[in-house]
Design an enzyme around this catalytic site. Structure first.
Site, PDB file in Angstrom:
ATOM      1  N   ASN A 109      36.705  42.197  47.651  1.00  0.00           N
ATOM      2  CA  ASN A 109      36.315  42.336  46.256  1.00  0.00           C
ATOM      3  C   ASN A 109      35.034  41.522  46.094  1.00  0.00           C
ATOM      4  OD1 ASN A 109      36.024  42.331  43.497  1.00  0.00           O
ATOM      5  ND2 ASN A 109      38.100  41.614  43.056  1.00  0.00           N
TER       6      ASN A 109
ATOM      7  N   LYS B 155      35.756  37.902  47.436  1.00  0.00           N
ATOM      8  CA  LYS B 155      37.161  37.532  47.604  1.00  0.00           C
ATOM      9  C   LYS B 155      37.770  38.439  48.657  1.00  0.00           C
ATOM     10  CE  LYS B 155      37.659  36.247  42.771  1.00  0.00           C
ATOM     11  NZ  LYS B 155      37.923  36.833  41.474  1.00  0.00           N
TER      12      LYS B 155
ATOM     13  N   ARG C  77      37.066  47.041  46.442  1.00  0.00           N
ATOM     14  CA  ARG C  77      37.057  47.289  45.007  1.00  0.00           C
ATOM     15  C   ARG C  77      35.647  47.709  44.605  1.00  0.00           C
ATOM     16  NH1 ARG C  77      38.639  43.213  40.191  1.00  0.00           N
ATOM     17  NH2 ARG C  77      38.530  44.769  38.549  1.00  0.00           N
TER      18      ARG C  77
ATOM     19  N   HIS D 184      39.034  48.277  34.727  1.00  0.00           N
ATOM     20  CA  HIS D 184      40.261  47.531  35.060  1.00  0.00           C
ATOM     21  C   HIS D 184      41.396  48.467  35.499  1.00  0.00           C
ATOM     22  CE1 HIS D 184      38.742  44.074  32.305  1.00  0.00           C
ATOM     23  NE2 HIS D 184      38.590  43.718  33.577  1.00  0.00           N
TER      24      HIS D 184
ATOM     25  N   GLY E 144      41.337  38.644  31.058  1.00  0.00           N
ATOM     26  CA  GLY E 144      40.764  37.695  32.019  1.00  0.00           C
ATOM     27  C   GLY E 144      39.397  37.274  31.508  1.00  0.00           C
TER      28      GLY E 144
ATOM     29  N   GLY F  31      36.728  39.147  32.071  1.00  0.00           N
ATOM     30  CA  GLY F  31      36.554  40.460  31.463  1.00  0.00           C
ATOM     31  C   GLY F  31      37.882  40.797  30.802  1.00  0.00           C
TER      32      GLY F  31
ATOM     33  N   ARG G 165      30.968  38.331  27.214  1.00  0.00           N
ATOM     34  CA  ARG G 165      30.519  39.656  26.731  1.00  0.00           C
ATOM     35  C   ARG G 165      30.944  39.879  25.285  1.00  0.00           C
ATOM     36  NH1 ARG G 165      33.102  43.074  31.580  1.00  0.00           N
ATOM     37  NH2 ARG G 165      33.115  41.227  32.905  1.00  0.00           N
TER      38      ARG G 165
ATOM     39  N   ARG H  95      40.807  27.959  28.124  1.00  0.00           N
ATOM     40  CA  ARG H  95      41.480  26.649  28.149  1.00  0.00           C
ATOM     41  C   ARG H  95      40.676  25.596  27.395  1.00  0.00           C
ATOM     42  NH1 ARG H  95      42.544  27.180  34.432  1.00  0.00           N
ATOM     43  NH2 ARG H  95      40.528  28.125  34.039  1.00  0.00           N
TER      44      ARG H  95
ATOM     45  N   ILE I 270      44.257  34.922  31.126  1.00  0.00           N
ATOM     46  CA  ILE I 270      44.707  34.463  29.815  1.00  0.00           C
ATOM     47  C   ILE I 270      46.080  35.069  29.494  1.00  0.00           C
ATOM     48  CG2 ILE I 270      44.193  34.549  27.335  1.00  0.00           C
ATOM     49  CD1 ILE I 270      41.179  34.554  28.119  1.00  0.00           C
TER      50      ILE I 270
ATOM     51  N   GLU J 145      45.684  43.332  41.726  1.00  0.00           N
ATOM     52  CA  GLU J 145      44.721  44.386  42.052  1.00  0.00           C
ATOM     53  C   GLU J 145      44.547  44.523  43.568  1.00  0.00           C
ATOM     54  OE1 GLU J 145      42.478  42.153  39.178  1.00  0.00           O
ATOM     55  OE2 GLU J 145      41.505  43.989  38.511  1.00  0.00           O
TER      56      GLU J 145
END
Ligand code: ADP
Length: 398
Positions: free
Chosen positions: A14, A21, A98, A186, A215, A217, A246, A290, A334, A384
């Site tokens: 990803n 990742k 991805r 997503h 998240g 995004g 965004r 947070r 989140i 994912e």
């Protein structure tokens, strides 16, 4: 002779603008099992590599220091060097990637060759901040290891079941035909949630569910019997909810005003809407939920209030698209971790029939609605990477 004790493995990559990742899955007893995962972050600023085993124990770490610019090629090279040792005990069956945009062409994952890569390159203008980075490791691996099977999986594919009307903007047909349509994103996360929902809630899996992927995004997706029928994201991943940096939905007249009155060009507007807006822009403090929840600043409170209000509005829109609601599911950073945001969203959805179970929500679920709640509420961690590995395995017939 292949060693019969060796397991097949699937590598999932990803690649984003500043990180790559990876996850390594083994095929054991017919199932995919995560054996190792990690990432290289800050690849253009201060690269750091870390790899952990399935239990979270560190396998390898390295930091290059401030100012080192590894880039995508350098990061991939380090990753492959590390994996060479790890993979000694496996047969690498293929690599799953991805890729944010499959356009209208790829409604399913696809095995990549030079021709497919060229087609995927044509979607760069549709997702200029993500697509080039997603394609970089595919191109590099095609050059370095042309015999290695690679599969591209897309964030857009899952939404191709949306009715045609949900994919349409009210603009002239010529622009629609040129690809200016609502794609949705997503999708790998929503597809994973749809795949496990029957284990949690058979009624929701067969009925009408809104999934909240919250998240950095953020978007929401309406599922009817497990298939996407509408989502808050559109032509780009800018549409819909307020996000970390965004803006989400904004009156297109604002863009005209910015051009006329502020003399802003496309790049300046792009910076504003992708990187300087959302939680960060409204609070002026942070894009991290947070930090905002911990802050006593009125602007932090305003940012969180607006975030929740936008979710309330979009929840109504998706419930309308579904013609009712049986369940809601929270997922991503989140959604999985913030009991406070979940509690506020559930309170705002009381009019739709959601009743929270405060204690279950504080514990993290999975069921976070009260027994008598007409609409069930769940917290389900997304995965994912596993979805990409499943697709890759299926496409390659492993
Ligand atoms: P990405 O979209 O980059 O994959 P994630 O899904 O990891 O991002 O979500 C990142 C977001 O999750 C950040 O805004 C972070 O503040 C938030 N988050 C993670 N843990 C918590 C928590 N305990 N409480 C509130 N927000 C959290």
């Amino acid at each position: 002779m292949p060693d019969p004790t060796m397991h097949d493995a699937i590598l999932v990559l990803n690649a984003g603008s500043s990180s790559i990742k990876f996850s390594l899955f083994a095929v054991r007893g017919g199932e995919l099992e995560l054996d190792c995962r990690g990432q290289i972050e800050g690849i253009y600023t201060s690269p750091r590599f870390a790899a952990r085993d399935a239990a979270g124990a560190t396998l390898s770490e390295k930091a290059w220091g401030e100012g080192a610019r590894l880039g995508h090629d350098g990061a991939l090279a380090h990753l492959l060097e590390f994996l060479r040792g790890e993979l000694a005990d496996y047969r690498l069956a293929g690599v799953g990637h991805r890729v944010v945009h499959g356009g209208l062409v790829y409604t399913q994952p696809v095995r990549v060759d030079a021709g497919v890569l060229a087609t995927l390159g044509k979607f760069v203008p549709l997702a200029p901040l993500h697509q080039p980075h997603n394609l970089a490791p595919i191109r590099a691996l095609l050059e370095r290891a042309p015999d290695l099977a690679q599969v591209a999986t897309f964030d857009t594919s899952f939404h191709r079941t949306n009715p045609a009307i949900a994919q349409r903007f009210a603009i002239p047909a010529e622009l629609h035909d040129a690809g200016v349509q609502r794609y949705g994103f997503h999708g790998l996360s929503y597809e994973y949630i749809a795949s496990v929902l029957p284990q949690f809630d058979a009624r929701a899996a067969a009925g009408r569910t809104v999934v909240l992927h919250l998240g950095n995004g953020a978007s929401m997706c309406a599922l009817a019997a497990g298939r996407s029928v509408a989502s808050t994201m559109g032509f780009t991943a800018l549409e819909g909810l307020m996000m970390g940096t965004r803006s989400g939905a904004i009156d297109p007249g604002v863009l005209l005003w910015l051009m006329d009155e502020r003399g802003m060009d496309a790049r300046a507007i792009e910076r504003l809407l992708y990187h300087q807006s959302g939680l960060l822009g409204v609070s002026g403090i942070s894009s991290d939920m947070r930090a905002l929840l911990a802050s006593g600043e009125p602007r932090a409170k305003l940012a969180v209030d607006l975030y929740v209000y936008r979710i309330r509005r979009e929840m109504g829109s998706l419930a309308a698209a579904l013609g009712g609601l049986d369940a809601i599911v929270f997922t991503a950073g989140i959604g999985e971790n913030s009991a406070e945001i979940r509690a506020r969203v559930m309170a705002e959805a009381a009019w739709l029939g959601v009743r929270a179970n405060g204690r279950a929500n504080a514990r993290g679920g999975p069921r976070i609605s009260a027994a008598k709640s007409r609409v069930a509420a769940w917290t389900i961690p997304t995965n994912e990477e596993l979805m990409i590995a499943r697709h890759t395995r299926r496409v390659l017939g492993v």
